[in-house]
Design a protein around this motif. Structure first.
Motif, PDB file in Angstrom:
ATOM      1  N   ASN B   8     -24.247 -13.437  25.362  1.00  0.00           N
ATOM      2  CA  ASN B   8     -25.587 -13.626  25.893  1.00  0.00           C
ATOM      3  C   ASN B   8     -25.695 -13.757  27.412  1.00  0.00           C
ATOM      4  O   ASN B   8     -26.610 -14.386  27.893  1.00  0.00           O
ATOM      5  CB  ASN B   8     -26.184 -14.865  25.221  1.00  0.00           C
ATOM      6  N   ALA B   9     -24.790 -13.225  28.155  1.00  0.00           N
ATOM      7  CA  ALA B   9     -24.850 -13.333  29.606  1.00  0.00           C
ATOM      8  C   ALA B   9     -23.745 -12.457  30.146  1.00  0.00           C
ATOM      9  O   ALA B   9     -23.096 -11.735  29.411  1.00  0.00           O
ATOM     10  CB  ALA B   9     -24.639 -14.770  30.052  1.00  0.00           C
ATOM     11  N   ASN B  11     -21.880 -10.219  33.546  1.00  0.00           N
ATOM     12  CA  ASN B  11     -21.943  -8.871  34.090  1.00  0.00           C
ATOM     13  C   ASN B  11     -20.795  -8.076  33.487  1.00  0.00           C
ATOM     14  O   ASN B  11     -19.816  -7.744  34.143  1.00  0.00           O
ATOM     15  CB  ASN B  11     -21.869  -8.887  35.616  1.00  0.00           C
ATOM     16  N   MET B  13     -20.577  -5.145  32.697  1.00  0.00           N
ATOM     17  CA  MET B  13     -20.333  -3.811  33.257  1.00  0.00           C
ATOM     18  C   MET B  13     -19.194  -3.804  34.266  1.00  0.00           C
ATOM     19  O   MET B  13     -18.486  -2.813  34.383  1.00  0.00           O
ATOM     20  CB  MET B  13     -21.606  -3.256  33.911  1.00  0.00           C
ATOM     21  N   SER B  14     -19.015  -4.880  35.018  1.00  0.00           N
ATOM     22  CA  SER B  14     -17.944  -4.872  36.023  1.00  0.00           C
ATOM     23  C   SER B  14     -16.589  -4.781  35.335  1.00  0.00           C
ATOM     24  O   SER B  14     -15.667  -4.135  35.839  1.00  0.00           O
ATOM     25  CB  SER B  14     -18.039  -6.088  36.948  1.00  0.00           C
ATOM     26  N   VAL B  46     -18.604 -14.920  33.277  1.00  0.00           N
ATOM     27  CA  VAL B  46     -19.831 -15.072  34.053  1.00  0.00           C
ATOM     28  C   VAL B  46     -20.968 -15.421  33.110  1.00  0.00           C
ATOM     29  O   VAL B  46     -21.453 -14.589  32.358  1.00  0.00           O
ATOM     30  CB  VAL B  46     -20.204 -13.837  34.897  1.00  0.00           C
ATOM     31  N   GLY B  47     -21.366 -16.654  33.158  1.00  0.00           N
ATOM     32  CA  GLY B  47     -22.440 -17.105  32.300  1.00  0.00           C
ATOM     33  C   GLY B  47     -22.399 -18.609  32.200  1.00  0.00           C
ATOM     34  O   GLY B  47     -21.685 -19.267  32.962  1.00  0.00           O
ATOM     35  N   GLU B  48     -23.142 -19.119  31.263  1.00  0.00           N
ATOM     36  CA  GLU B  48     -23.255 -20.563  31.084  1.00  0.00           C
ATOM     37  C   GLU B  48     -22.618 -20.877  29.736  1.00  0.00           C
ATOM     38  O   GLU B  48     -22.911 -20.220  28.731  1.00  0.00           O
ATOM     39  CB  GLU B  48     -24.730 -20.943  31.156  1.00  0.00           C
ATOM     40  N   SER B  51     -24.934 -21.614  26.399  1.00  0.00           N
ATOM     41  CA  SER B  51     -25.681 -20.495  25.807  1.00  0.00           C
ATOM     42  C   SER B  51     -24.726 -19.396  25.341  1.00  0.00           C
ATOM     43  O   SER B  51     -25.003 -18.703  24.352  1.00  0.00           O
ATOM     44  CB  SER B  51     -26.739 -19.948  26.777  1.00  0.00           C
ATOM     45  N   VAL B 138     -15.361 -17.348  41.325  1.00  0.00           N
ATOM     46  CA  VAL B 138     -16.714 -17.891  41.421  1.00  0.00           C
ATOM     47  C   VAL B 138     -16.946 -18.767  40.197  1.00  0.00           C
ATOM     48  O   VAL B 138     -17.181 -18.284  39.103  1.00  0.00           O
ATOM     49  CB  VAL B 138     -17.786 -16.787  41.630  1.00  0.00           C
TER      50      VAL B 138
END
Lengths: 250, 168
Positions: B8-9, B11, B13-14, B46-48, B51, B138
């Motif tokens: 549910n989050a 990127n 695609m990278s 990358v996300g939370e 969720s 990050v």
């Protein structure tokens, strides 16, 4: 050791890079993908793309451009311009953006910062703050710097941090486009006042200006546009110089 | 075929672009049978945490991922979700690695964002990579160092930059 970052910023209009571009050896200097590749080659640490396309309709093409950029380059990409909702963010992230940046829409509706952060994580929310020194101190401006807001810069920076921003891109309108150096005072004050990374922006004209902003403020990154576009400063030379000045860069 | 876990989050695609540039085929999927049928699985980030975990559970992927015996590479939040308890939204992870995931103490800028180096590293994963190479980070949360840690980085505290256990 964590390095200070150098970030070229590309303004995009109708899918093309605007502001004159004078890069050597580019097949098509107006193509953002070509320019992005050239910056990666030079050692840029990240790229920021700001879409300044006027109409919502034309802006829909941005996701397609982000897809092309993300497919070609291997450094983090931040995309902004006209983001008003979590749905707008979802489209760009899905296309391959690593972070997004919001400015006027965050001032208009600060909860947007929290909404994006809770879905995609704080690390992808870069809040851009355009600031100018007025008789009433440093104030926040929106709509591309055309409209003053009631917000003072430092309290607003603290507020966006509290709402879940992961990074602040601070542009001094007093120095933007002047090539007279970054605004060290407000950059230092904002960097000191928040515990999230701050990108200094506005005023870079020489390599010494980058040294000054890194030595005199705790900013994490420095951003510039025209000096890179016009080839006045090659990022390779800039990094070599900063290393010689004992500033940690990649 | 490499399957990249969709959730549910993130990127994603990278990751897909990187795999494509390296010359491999991949699919992005949240279907259990496609993950089971792939040669290798990438569990991206990358996300939370809260969720992301909720989405995995809704799709039944939490159980699928831990049951796989093929090579699984967790990246960023993917690695963190393979750990135990995550302080982000008080999320229970998949528990492959014997580490908790904690918020950095606020003595320096958070997130840890930008290019940094490894403090230590070993293992096949790091063939052709040196300690001088730069790695982009990050994140605001970090995986503690444990017996599964194969690389470390130092930012505020030393933490796990990479972990390895069995096929994970």
């Amino acid at each position: 050791m964590l390095k200070r970052r150098i970030i070229p910023c590309l303004d995009i209009k109708d899918g093309r890079t605007v502001k004159g571009v004078n890069f050597l050896n580019l097949v098509d200097a107006g193509d953002p993908v070509e320019l992005a590749k050239a910056y990666v080659e030079q050692g840029a640490d990240e790229l920021v793309f700001l879409d300044i396309t006027a109409t919502v309709e034309k802006r829909k093409a941005l996701a397609g451009l982000v897809e092309r950029i993300a497919a070609e380059i291997n450094i983090p990409v931040t995309v902004g311009g006209g983001i008003n909702s979590v749905e707008d963010v979802a489209v760009l992230i899905k296309a391959g953006a690593d972070k997004i940046t919001i400015n006027s829409s965050a001032v208009k509706r600060p909860e947007l910062i929290s909404e994006i952060a809770s879905q995609f994580g704080s690390q992808c929310v870069v809040v851009a703050i355009d600031t100018k020194l007025t008789d009433d101190g440093w104030k926040v401006f929106v709509n591309g710097g055309r409209m003053i807001t009631p917000f003072k810069t430092v309290p607003w920076a603290r507020k966006v941090e509290e709402l879940g921003a992961g990074e602040i891109m601070l542009t001094s309108m007093n120095t933007d486009g002047t090539k007279s150096g970054f605004s060290l005072d407000i950059t230092a004050e904002v960097s000191r006042s928040v515990n999230i990374p701050v990108i200094a922006s506005g005023g870079a004209g020489t390599m010494q200006h980058f040294r000054a902003v890194f030595n005199n403020t705790s900013c994490s990154a420095a951003l510039a546009a025209s000096i890179f576009h016009f080839g006045e400063i090659d990022i390779r030379d800039l990094k070599k110089y900063l290393k010689e000045e004992n500033i940690a860069v990649r | 075929m490499i399957a990249i876990v969709k959730y549910n989050a993130g990127n994603i695609m990278s990751v897909r672009n990187a795999v494509t540039r390296l010359g491999f085929e991949s699919i992005i999927t949240d279907k259990r049978d496609e993950l089971a049928g792939a040669d290798k699985v990438i569990f991206p980030g990358v996300g939370e945490a809260g969720s992301a975990m909720k989405y995995l559970k809704e799709k039944g992927l939490d159980e699928t991922i831990i049951s796989l015996s093929k090579p699984i590479l967790g990246i960023c939040l993917g690695l963190q979700l393979l750990c135990r308890f995550n302080e982000e939204s008080g999320t229970q992870g998949l528990g492959i690695f014997n580490s908790d995931v904690k918020l950095f103490p606020p003595v320096d800028k958070i997130p840890h964002m930008g290019w940094n180096n490894f403090l230590t590293m070993n293992g096949e994963l790091f063939k052709d990579i040196s300690l001088n190479d730069d790695v982009y980070y990050v994140h605001s949360y970090y995986a503690e160092i444990s017996s599964s840690t194969i690389a470390t980085c130092d930012y505020i505290v030393p933490f796990s930059a990479a972990m390895h256990k069995d096929n994970f």
